[in-house]
Design an enzyme around this catalytic site. Structure first.
Site, PDB file in Angstrom:
ATOM      1  N   ASN A 105       0.835  -1.201   0.000  1.00  0.00           N
ATOM      2  CA  ASN A 105       0.000   0.000   0.000  1.00  0.00           C
ATOM      3  C   ASN A 105       0.871   1.253   0.000  1.00  0.00           C
ATOM      4  OD1 ASN A 105       0.547  -0.864   2.700  1.00  0.00           O
ATOM      5  ND2 ASN A 105      -1.178   0.306   3.499  1.00  0.00           N
ATOM      6  N   GLU A 132       0.258   5.259   0.612  1.00  0.00           N
ATOM      7  CA  GLU A 132      -0.707   6.268   1.062  1.00  0.00           C
ATOM      8  C   GLU A 132      -0.300   7.662   0.609  1.00  0.00           C
ATOM      9  OE1 GLU A 132      -1.263   5.542   5.278  1.00  0.00           O
ATOM     10  OE2 GLU A 132      -2.398   3.708   4.839  1.00  0.00           O
ATOM     11  N   GLU A 163      -2.997  -4.814  -3.053  1.00  0.00           N
ATOM     12  CA  GLU A 163      -3.520  -5.741  -4.065  1.00  0.00           C
ATOM     13  C   GLU A 163      -3.570  -5.091  -5.438  1.00  0.00           C
ATOM     14  OE1 GLU A 163      -4.729  -5.020  -1.092  1.00  0.00           O
ATOM     15  OE2 GLU A 163      -5.813  -6.698  -0.191  1.00  0.00           O
ATOM     16  N   CYS A 202     -10.182  -5.144  -0.018  1.00  0.00           N
ATOM     17  CA  CYS A 202     -11.278  -4.168   0.071  1.00  0.00           C
ATOM     18  C   CYS A 202     -12.167  -4.267  -1.167  1.00  0.00           C
ATOM     19  CB  CYS A 202     -10.717  -2.751   0.235  1.00  0.00           C
ATOM     20  SG  CYS A 202     -10.199  -1.990  -1.319  1.00  0.00           S
ATOM     21  N   CYS A 209     -10.590  -3.207  -4.522  1.00  0.00           N
ATOM     22  CA  CYS A 209      -9.644  -4.222  -5.016  1.00  0.00           C
ATOM     23  C   CYS A 209     -10.386  -5.454  -5.547  1.00  0.00           C
ATOM     24  CB  CYS A 209      -8.651  -4.605  -3.930  1.00  0.00           C
ATOM     25  SG  CYS A 209      -7.462  -3.282  -3.584  1.00  0.00           S
TER      26      CYS A 209
END
Ligand code: THU
Length: 133
Positions: free
Chosen positions: A45, A47, A58, A89, A92
């Site tokens: 990830n 951010e 992902e 999520c 994804c």
């Protein structure tokens, strides 16, 4: 089709997780996506100060695979930092479903516990290209 070496895929996801950029949530996630011919693409990830611009691990792995010319995706390992395995999520799920509706997913905690999912069970009635017809 190559078999899935889940242990190797988990290690690749853990390796990617070590490079996560998550200063806002503090929640580092790594992913490793295996193609039909056995290649593995990593994601973590990333951010942003504009929180909504965060990219999940992902999807990072997905775009890396596609950018390398690989669209035949068979298995995804995820490693998160929660007590329970992190499921992908909703965004994804939708993105993965575009190219790999039958993807097998194994999500691990960082102490090795895992849960198996089929993408089709996580996203049973996806919006796909047939809805555009
Ligand atoms: N995140 C992922 O990378 N993958 C998931 O499956 C769930 C959430 C990220 C997004 C954000 O950077 C942080 O975890 C907290 O939501």
């Amino acid at each position: 089709m190559s078999e899935t070496d889940w242990e190797a895929l988990k290690l690749a996801a853990m390796d990617a997780r070590s490079r996560a950029y998550a200063p806002y949530s503090g929640f580092a996630v790594g992913a490793a996506l295996q193609t039909k011919n056995g290649r593995v693409f990593q994601g973590c990830n990333v951010e942003n100060a504009s929180y909504g611009a965060a990219i999940c691990a992902e999807r990072g792995a997905l775009v890396a695979a596609v950018a390398a010319g690989e669209r035949d995706l068979v298995a995804l390992a995820i490693v998160g930092g929660a007590e329970r395995p992190t499921p992908p999520c909703g965004i994804c799920r939708q993105c993965l479903s575009e190219l790999a509706p039958d993807l097998r997913i194994r999500s691990y905690t960082d102490n090795g516990a895992f849960t198996d999912y089929e993408l089709a069970e996580l996203l049973p009635d996806p919006f796909d290209r047939t809805q555009l017809e």
